[in-house]
Design a protein around this motif. Structure first.
Motif, short mmCIF file in Angstrom:
data_model
loop_
_atom_site.label_atom_id
_atom_site.label_comp_id
_atom_site.label_asym_id
_atom_site.label_seq_id
_atom_site.Cartn_x
_atom_site.Cartn_y
_atom_site.Cartn_z
N MET A 226 0.94 -1.20 -0.06
CA MET A 226 0.09 0.12 -0.01
C MET A 226 0.84 1.19 -0.14
SD MET A 226 -3.03 1.00 2.78
CE MET A 226 -1.83 1.15 4.06
N ARG A 227 0.61 2.13 -1.02
CA ARG A 227 1.24 3.45 -0.94
C ARG A 227 0.29 4.47 -0.85
NH1 ARG A 227 4.96 2.13 -6.44
NH2 ARG A 227 5.76 0.03 -5.69
N TRP A 228 0.98 5.39 0.01
CA TRP A 228 0.31 6.83 0.13
C TRP A 228 0.79 7.79 -1.04
CZ3 TRP A 228 -4.16 6.65 3.31
CH2 TRP A 228 -3.83 5.72 4.20
N GLU A 229 -0.24 8.19 -1.84
CA GLU A 229 0.17 8.99 -3.00
C GLU A 229 -0.38 10.55 -2.68
OE1 GLU A 229 0.93 5.58 -5.99
OE2 GLU A 229 -0.80 6.63 -6.59
N LEU A 230 0.54 11.57 -2.96
CA LEU A 230 0.24 12.95 -2.77
C LEU A 230 -0.35 13.56 -4.48
CD1 LEU A 230 0.12 15.50 -1.24
CD2 LEU A 230 2.43 16.02 -1.97
N LEU A 231 -1.45 13.90 -4.57
CA LEU A 231 -1.84 14.32 -5.83
C LEU A 231 -2.00 15.73 -5.84
CD1 LEU A 231 -5.24 11.92 -5.84
CD2 LEU A 231 -2.56 11.32 -6.35
N CYS A 232 -1.67 16.21 -7.24
CA CYS A 232 -1.75 17.55 -7.37
C CYS A 232 -3.50 17.80 -7.47
CB CYS A 232 -1.20 18.06 -8.92
SG CYS A 232 -1.50 19.43 -9.49
N VAL A 234 -5.00 20.05 -9.31
CA VAL A 234 -5.36 20.38 -10.43
C VAL A 234 -5.68 19.20 -11.62
CG1 VAL A 234 -5.17 22.04 -12.69
CG2 VAL A 234 -4.71 22.85 -9.96
N CYS A 235 -4.22 18.64 -11.84
CA CYS A 235 -4.14 17.45 -12.73
C CYS A 235 -4.33 16.24 -12.34
CB CYS A 235 -2.88 17.57 -13.59
SG CYS A 235 -1.57 17.10 -12.48
N ARG A 236 -4.32 16.11 -10.99
CA ARG A 236 -4.33 14.93 -9.99
C ARG A 236 -3.52 13.97 -10.19
NH1 ARG A 236 -11.22 15.07 -10.07
NH2 ARG A 236 -11.20 17.26 -9.68
N GLY A 237 -2.29 14.22 -10.92
CA GLY A 237 -1.29 13.51 -11.05
C GLY A 237 -0.40 13.15 -9.62
N VAL A 238 0.17 12.14 -9.60
CA VAL A 238 0.88 11.83 -8.28
C VAL A 238 2.18 12.28 -8.33
CG1 VAL A 238 2.27 9.84 -7.20
CG2 VAL A 238 -0.03 9.42 -8.38
N LYS A 239 2.37 13.16 -7.26
CA LYS A 239 3.46 14.09 -7.00
C LYS A 239 4.74 13.58 -5.90
CE LYS A 239 2.08 16.27 -10.39
NZ LYS A 239 2.84 16.28 -11.73
N ALA A 240 4.19 12.51 -5.33
CA ALA A 240 4.99 12.13 -4.33
C ALA A 240 4.21 10.71 -3.77
CB ALA A 240 5.27 13.10 -3.26
N ALA A 241 5.31 9.89 -3.31
CA ALA A 241 4.53 8.59 -2.87
C ALA A 241 5.25 8.20 -1.65
CB ALA A 241 4.57 7.46 -3.90
N ALA A 242 4.52 7.52 -0.61
CA ALA A 242 5.27 7.08 0.59
C ALA A 242 4.61 5.58 1.16
CB ALA A 242 5.22 8.10 1.63
N ALA A 243 5.56 4.91 1.66
CA ALA A 243 4.88 3.76 2.32
C ALA A 243 4.30 4.11 3.58
CB ALA A 243 6.36 2.92 2.67
N HIS A 244 4.24 5.02 4.40
CA HIS A 244 3.34 5.23 5.30
C HIS A 244 2.90 6.88 5.44
CE1 HIS A 244 4.69 1.66 7.53
NE2 HIS A 244 5.81 2.05 6.97
N VAL A 250 4.56 17.54 3.26
CA VAL A 250 3.64 18.58 3.80
C VAL A 250 3.39 19.62 2.78
CG1 VAL A 250 4.07 18.09 6.42
CG2 VAL A 250 5.53 20.00 5.05
N ALA A 251 3.97 19.55 1.55
CA ALA A 251 3.66 20.28 0.33
C ALA A 251 4.29 19.74 -0.64
CB ALA A 251 4.77 21.68 0.71
N GLY A 252 3.56 20.29 -1.86
CA GLY A 252 4.25 19.66 -3.04
C GLY A 252 4.25 20.41 -4.25
N ARG A 253 4.72 20.43 -5.40
CA ARG A 253 4.64 21.16 -6.30
C ARG A 253 4.62 20.42 -7.86
NH1 ARG A 253 8.36 23.60 -10.39
NH2 ARG A 253 7.65 25.64 -10.65
N CYS A 254 3.62 20.96 -8.56
CA CYS A 254 3.39 20.24 -9.77
C CYS A 254 3.79 21.40 -10.89
CB CYS A 254 1.68 20.06 -10.02
SG CYS A 254 1.50 19.51 -11.75
N ALA A 255 5.01 21.14 -11.81
CA ALA A 255 5.49 21.95 -12.77
C ALA A 255 4.58 22.17 -13.89
CB ALA A 255 6.98 21.59 -13.24
N ALA A 256 3.97 20.86 -14.15
CA ALA A 256 3.02 20.88 -15.35
C ALA A 256 1.75 22.05 -15.02
CB ALA A 256 2.41 19.55 -15.54
#
Length: 596
Positions: A226-232, A234-244, A250-256
């Motif tokens: 099971m992976r926890w995925e951080l979604l943008c 706007v585009c809802r693409g995966v920008k980071a993933a973690a096992a826990h 706590v923050a993300g960036r979507c260049a697209a």
């Protein structure tokens, strides 16, 4: 083809799978941020590590579910330019697919290769793949992309079957378990990477809760990761993933999308499932630089040159939408209404704004005119603002008993507060607990309290909820909605009468219950997932208003399930309270169960 465009679109517009299925090699993708926002994308085919073809890929353009196309401008290889796409034209009894491909050879030397080799082979293979999609929709074959299923990575079937047998022996639901086994053994790599249990349950026709429970148990058993995925957002693409969960940034960036964001909404984080490497090593590659299928919530997209215009003819279902561009700081919020709203909207795109900022438009048939007022090209997209109901978000998993039991150590990273749109909340407490301890002594009273916890937990989990925490003699539980919470309240007040109290108390007058439903925040408190906010305070206040053997529900929760109260031969007595910190009184209903 005898199917509607809406049925065909998810498969026909999945150009990444399509390109792999028709035999194209993997694409080596390079993305470079544009100064005005967004990304420029380059693709490259390689043979033995050497570049065979290199191109700049312009953003796909599409109008769901009618057409899509893409332009590639080549710097290396037999072509100078390619423009191609597919139209889905409604006709009597189904849809006519029109495949369009324009090839510009680099020189006359390459003309025969393109005319008699690349062009007919590309279009022919695409058409044969579309026939396979039609056969899948007709129920004639098991997979819409049979070539991908045949090219899948191989599973360790002996280990797979051993773990599936153990899963069944431990009581896993038979049908979801069988479907999961088939998926891991036979499906294409793309179908087992990022599995969504609730989405698969709908496809399989299995119970959603039992299917999700199967995936959670399969993770503990070693079948899945099971992976926890951080979604943008706007585009809802995966920008980071973690096992826990606590490892999710706590923050993300979507260049697209030219966007910095924090995961403030529950939908921004999702649990998805992958085969455990010991079962199957999934091999994924990029076969198309971009694809409409990457953003299934996006209804239309176009790139406008400086000063350019475009007109969309759209059929929207009622609901919220948003128009965005990575080259603009503006945003247009739309609401499509079923009647009385304008059927024409003009939108101007500027670098710092998009006008109008909000509007109501007609659902069904809408003409949307776009104009680029900037000095550079802009890519404009129309998104359905609703999130998928099939996502296993932290908020959804928090009310799921199996998740609480199997993954009790999962917690959000410090500083993350996820807004949960709607959750049913239930609080209980014992009536006269101080006198009980004094009368019975600590040991006998503690045993009675423990037994009462067991009764409450069974009723809560049977109604689809989960115990969030116990506080002394009190319980806090969460549910997907207010109806489930009130159903649990009625059940636990009924079941508590079976408690073996040893003559110490009257079980029918032992428990006080409060119920509310509303929006709140998910946070980590004391290293566990918890809730806070006004909704939590109102549920606690409702419990405070109850006497032993009573349920007090706010009007919001009571209205969700008044029929359940009536079916139990009970009724609600309305009254109002003035909670501290709120400007207006809150209407509540008292349900007296002890005398029923």
């Amino acid at each position: 083809m005898p199917f509607a465009p809406e049925q065909l679109w998810p498969f026909v517009a999945d150009t990444n799978r399509l390109d792999r299925a028709v035999g194209l090699p993997p694409v080596h993708v390079t993305r470079v941020e544009r100064q005005e926002g967004g990304e420029a994308q380059q693709g490259e085919y390689r043979v033995l590590g050497l570049p065979l073809a290199r191109w700049t890929e312009h953003p796909f353009e599409w109008e769901w579910p009618r057409r899509f196309s893409v332009v590639r401008e080549y710097q290396r290889g037999p072509l100078v330019r390619f423009w191609g796409g597919t139209e889905l034209l409604p006709v009597a009894g189904g849809t006519r697919l029109r495949v369009v491909a324009h090839f510009t050879p680099r020189s006359a030397l390459f003309d025969p290769l393109v005319r008699f080799g690349i062009a007919p082979r590309s279009v022919g293979r695409a058409c044969r793949q579309y026939q396979a999609i039609a056969a899948f929709l007709a129920g004639q074959v098991a997979d819409p992309f049979p070539n991908l299923a045949r090219a899948r990575s191989q599973a360790d079937t002996a280990r797979l079957d051993a773990l599936v047998a153990r899963l069944r022996a431990e009581g896993a639901a038979p049908e979801p378990t069988a479907q999961l086994r088939r998926l891991l053994a036979e499906a294409a790599d793309e179908d087992v990477a990022g599995m969504r249990p609730l989405e698969l349950a709908e496809r399989w026709g299995t119970d959603p809760q039992r299917s999700l429970e199967t995936f959670l148990h399969a993770t503990v058993a070693g079948l899945l990761e099971m992976r926890w995925e951080l979604l943008c957002p706007v585009c809802r693409g995966v920008k980071a993933a973690a096992a826990h969960l606590h490892e999710v940034p706590v923050a993300g960036r979507c260049a697209a999308c030219n966007l910095h964001f924090t995961p403030s909404a529950d939908e921004a984080i999702e649990a998805r499932f992958y085969p455990a490497p010991a079962i199957r090593t999934v091999e994924l590659g990029a076969y198309c630089v971009s694809s409409p299928a990457h953003t299934p919530h996006r209804r239309a997209q176009v790139t406008l040159p400086p000063g350019g215009t475009r007109e969309w003819q759209l059929a929207l279902v009622p609901g919220p939408y948003a128009i965005r561009s990575p080259q603009s700081r503006g945003l247009v919020r739309l609401r499509a209404e079923s009647a009385g709203a304008p059927a024409l909207l003009e939108v101007g795109v500027e670098s710092m704004a998009m006008l109008p900022e909000q509007a109501q438009v007609a659902a069904g048939g809408l003409t949307l005119r776009l104009a680029n007022a900037t000095a550079h090209a802009v890519t404009v997209a129309l998104d359905d603002a609703r999130w998928s109901e099939a996502a296993a978000t932290p908020g959804r998993l928090m009310v799921f008993p199996a998740f609480r039991q199997l993954f009790s150590n999962e917690a959000l990273a410090p500083g993350i507060e996820l807004a949960i749109g709607r959750v049913g909340l239930l609080f209980t407490d014992l009536a006269g607990s101080t006198a009980l301890y004094e009368r019975a002594g600590d040991a006998r009273a503690f045993r009675l309290v423990s037994d009462h916890f067991a009764v409450l937990r069974r009723a809560i989990e049977a109604a689809g909820g989960a115990v969030v925490k116990t506080i002394g003699d009190a319980v806090m539980a969460a549910f997907p909605d207010g109806r489930a919470a009130l159903a649990a309240a009625l059940a636990l007040q009924r079941d508590i009468r079976t408690l073996d109290d040893g003559g110490l108390v009257d079980p029918a007058r032992l428990v006080k219950v409060g119920v509310h439903v509303g929006a709140c925040f998910a946070v980590t408190l004391n290293e566990r997932l918890d809730y806070f906010g006004t909704a939590v305070n109102l549920a606690a206040r409702a419990q405070h208003e109850a006497q032993g053997g009573e349920i007090v529900a706010t009007a919001t929760a009571f209205d969700d399930a008044a029929d359940l109260v009536a079916a139990a031969g009970l009724h609600g007595q309305p009254f109002e309270v003035q909670p501290k910190g709120l400007s207006a009184p809150v209407r509540m209903y008292r349900v007296v169960v002890r005398e029923a």
